[in-house]
Write a protein that holds these residues in place. Sequence first.
Motif, short mmCIF file in Angstrom:
data_model
loop_
_atom_site.label_atom_id
_atom_site.label_comp_id
_atom_site.label_asym_id
_atom_site.label_seq_id
_atom_site.Cartn_x
_atom_site.Cartn_y
_atom_site.Cartn_z
N PRO A 87 28.52 49.55 36.37
CA PRO A 87 27.29 50.23 35.93
C PRO A 87 26.12 49.85 36.81
N PRO A 88 25.40 50.80 37.37
CA PRO A 88 24.30 50.49 38.30
C PRO A 88 23.23 49.60 37.68
N ASN A 89 23.01 49.70 36.36
CA ASN A 89 21.97 48.89 35.73
C ASN A 89 22.31 47.41 35.66
N LEU A 90 23.58 47.05 35.88
CA LEU A 90 23.98 45.65 35.83
C LEU A 90 24.07 44.99 37.21
N VAL A 91 24.22 45.79 38.24
CA VAL A 91 24.38 45.26 39.59
C VAL A 91 23.01 44.98 40.18
N THR A 92 22.79 43.73 40.59
CA THR A 92 21.46 43.33 41.03
C THR A 92 21.19 43.58 42.50
N ASP A 93 22.22 43.62 43.32
CA ASP A 93 22.04 43.90 44.74
C ASP A 93 22.79 45.17 45.10
N ARG A 94 22.42 45.75 46.21
CA ARG A 94 23.12 46.95 46.66
C ARG A 94 24.58 46.60 46.95
N PRO A 95 25.51 47.26 46.28
CA PRO A 95 26.91 46.84 46.43
C PRO A 95 27.51 47.25 47.77
N ASN A 96 28.46 46.44 48.21
CA ASN A 96 29.30 46.75 49.37
C ASN A 96 30.73 46.77 48.85
N LEU A 97 31.19 47.93 48.42
CA LEU A 97 32.45 48.02 47.68
C LEU A 97 33.67 48.15 48.58
N GLY A 98 33.48 48.09 49.91
CA GLY A 98 34.60 48.25 50.82
C GLY A 98 34.97 49.73 50.96
N ASN A 99 36.04 49.97 51.68
CA ASN A 99 36.49 51.34 51.94
C ASN A 99 37.96 51.45 51.56
N PRO A 158 33.57 45.37 58.92
CA PRO A 158 32.80 44.99 60.11
C PRO A 158 31.32 45.35 59.97
N GLY A 159 30.49 44.36 60.25
CA GLY A 159 29.05 44.59 60.21
C GLY A 159 28.42 44.43 58.85
N ALA A 160 29.21 44.00 57.85
CA ALA A 160 28.67 43.85 56.50
C ALA A 160 29.09 42.50 55.93
N ALA A 161 28.26 41.95 55.08
CA ALA A 161 28.58 40.70 54.42
C ALA A 161 29.76 40.91 53.46
N ASN A 162 30.39 39.81 53.10
CA ASN A 162 31.57 39.89 52.23
C ASN A 162 31.23 39.89 50.75
N ILE A 163 29.97 39.99 50.43
CA ILE A 163 29.57 40.08 49.02
C ILE A 163 29.68 41.54 48.59
N ALA A 164 30.59 41.80 47.65
CA ALA A 164 30.75 43.17 47.17
C ALA A 164 29.64 43.56 46.21
N PHE A 165 29.31 42.65 45.28
CA PHE A 165 28.24 42.91 44.31
C PHE A 165 27.88 41.59 43.63
N THR A 166 26.72 41.56 43.03
CA THR A 166 26.32 40.48 42.13
C THR A 166 25.72 41.11 40.88
N ALA A 167 25.86 40.43 39.77
CA ALA A 167 25.28 40.90 38.51
C ALA A 167 24.89 39.69 37.69
N LEU A 358 34.65 40.24 48.85
CA LEU A 358 35.72 40.96 49.52
C LEU A 358 36.59 39.99 50.32
N SER A 359 37.87 40.29 50.38
CA SER A 359 38.80 39.49 51.17
C SER A 359 39.90 40.41 51.67
N ASN A 360 40.79 39.87 52.48
CA ASN A 360 41.92 40.66 52.98
C ASN A 360 43.14 40.47 52.11
N ARG A 361 42.93 40.58 50.81
CA ARG A 361 44.00 40.59 49.82
C ARG A 361 44.05 41.98 49.19
N ARG A 362 45.08 42.20 48.38
CA ARG A 362 45.20 43.48 47.67
C ARG A 362 44.08 43.57 46.64
#
Length: 776
Positions: A87-99, A158-167, A358-362
């Motif tokens: 939910p956007p109202n719970l995420v405090t930073d702009r998320p980087n959800l991967g691709n 590439p080019g992005a931090a490994n933080i997907a989101f914070t809440a 984010l990590s290189n796991r499933r």
Amino acid sequence: MTHLPSIGQPLTRKEDRRFLTGAGQYTDDLRDAGQLHVAMVRSEHAAGKLASVDVDDARRAPGVRAVLTGAEYRADGLGPLVCTSLPPNLVTDRPNLGNFLPIAVDRVNCVGDIVAVVVAESAQDARDAAELVGVSVEESAAVVTIADALAGAAEVVPGAANIAFTAGLGDREATDRAFAAAARVIEKAVTVPRVLACAMEPRAIHARYARRDGRFHLTTSTQSPHRLKAALALLFGRAEADFHVTAPDVGGGFGSKGNLSPEEVLLCWAAEKLDRPLAWCPLRSEAFIADFHGRDMQGRGRLALDAENRIIAADFDIAYNMGFAVGPSGGVSPLLCARMVQGVYDIPVAHSRVTGVLSNRRPTTSYRGAGRPEATYLIEALMDHVAREIGMDTLEFRRAHLIAADQMPYRTALADAYDSGDYPATLAQAREHFDWDGFEDRRAGAASRGRLLGRGLANYVEVCGVFSERMEIAVEATGNVRINAGTSSHGQGHETVFAQMVSDWLGVPVDDITLVQGDTDRVHFGRGTWGSRSICIGGSALKKAAEAVIDRGIRLAAHYLKVDAADVGFDAGVFAAKGTNDTLTLQDLARMSYGRPDTPMEIGIGLEGVGYFNASPQNYPSGCHMAEVEIDPGTGYCTVTRFLCVDDVGTVMNPLLLDGQVHGGFAQAMGEVFSEEAIYDRTGQLLTSSFMDYGLPKANRVPRVRTEFNNTPTATNPLGAKGGAEVGIVGGISALMLALRDALAPLGIAEVPMPATPARLWSLIEDARDRKEGQG
């Protein structure tokens, strides 16, 4: 004939006869004329640029009809799987959800990433040809652990931090002030490893494209057919009506089959391109690297105490390893953990912060309990640790801080609103029936045999009943009743329990009631089965549907009996005109409605009803679990000698099915505590990639579980029911882990890793002995 009540009775499952006699039908049982088989070519590398995919030899292999790659997928304008659980109202930073592309295009992001789809006349031909696909990857450093991700030495995207989101939840500033004023602050860290769902039935898929009407027909082992239908329509950019999704008998899910998977997308895509029916069913070794995983959490909690050792504040910092992208349901577990980590305790102010990395796991998804077992373990381990640090009995410290029954409804410092429950009474019942106070005599007896005995308890509260549901009931012209369910059973026993409920409400024999589910063409809408929602939400909608049937029946009966609707009553399947002997059974009324020409059109033909229910607010099951474990210090082998669950799940529809759910959840708790872990090496290779390496609990290790209840019906739904399908694992993990901690405490061992395998326990004991000898 008198109708005997069904609700609350331990009816055996109607569906078990076909399962036990081999008459069940699962996705991989389907055979279609012209059916081809699919094999996935998967990356052997965890991270890197996809330099080339050479498919020439594979295309020339015997039986091969096509080999498809990410380049073609991109050329067809198709995109990634989308996260729908943050939910956007719970995420405090702009998320980087991967691709989360179903098939790799430019990069591979984990071992098991799909790089090509091979379609052949037989499954063996497809697998053989898959071995001929040449995949070249310019390998890069893998991000494997939460520590790797936070350190940022390598980047998953590439080019992005490994933080997907914070809440964050709660009051940060008030919590900081309370900690600054505390007489004492005590903290504790826990780790809950990554696990695999290992459902009995793998994720088999059968896809067909009908060029005649331009529709996709997908049969798949899923928990949520309508959710898949909507997600596929969004990804393919087509109308939902173009997708027909069915789930026949489904052999377990535990959350791993709750949302859209890459393989479901790829089989639909390939079926349209080839105009042939396609089938895929993974071997277990493939499923281990292809399925969504669960858990993978680290948490640290702090309690602020005043001079009298009362808790004045709590602070929690939680991190989840999301894998290379946040999957469709990936946000559920982290957010629920952050919500529920206050537990059953009266804590004035608190704050919880959760970070997804984010990590290189499933990628992960909801796994049975979905964040609530992790939250329970963090708060219960913290409460246990604090009690030991201040020299107080662990049970008494907990009891002193429980939310009292007269405080209900209770709003937590993290903003959840518990509506019902008597936590002190549940703890007292567990204490008495477990014989908690007789433990020291049992410990002495174990010591005389050279064994280490420990006890542990876990108070828990969880949240259940997410979102809304729609259910239909139709009384057919034959008098039989059909339920069209928006829920989707995959082992829970819905054919039985829903029939019990409708039998009571409509006065129809259980055997005359059938269930239709898992078919988006036959069931107008549904959200599926996950999060312990089917009884409290689906069942509530079913009750509304039954009420609609009765209301419609009253109006029909009034017409046929020539009386006012206000003068018609209904009881035990019979409509009766008040003050007369004139009656019509439900079956009579249905037949008349379908067959008589004078049925009023303002009421309509047939006897049916639709019910809706929305889980607002949700409900909060709770309980106290107690465990006793015995460790052989010579081998590290641990036996669970007793286990008691005292749970509050509100109104119980079928105690036999509920017991099965509790026992099943406890068996999974046994697995997580003693043997299960998805272990990766530093390069991102999954080392526990088969049942030779991954330790599912064996039946002979799971003890008899004593189940009791201290139920307080909830007012959040018309049934008074709370979710009961996950309580066994929500409380079970913590009680077992803390019992292990207690067994080893006399040796000076304060930290016990999960899973506590015999080798790990033996090593801890030997290290403790070596330290003692060194000090001596």
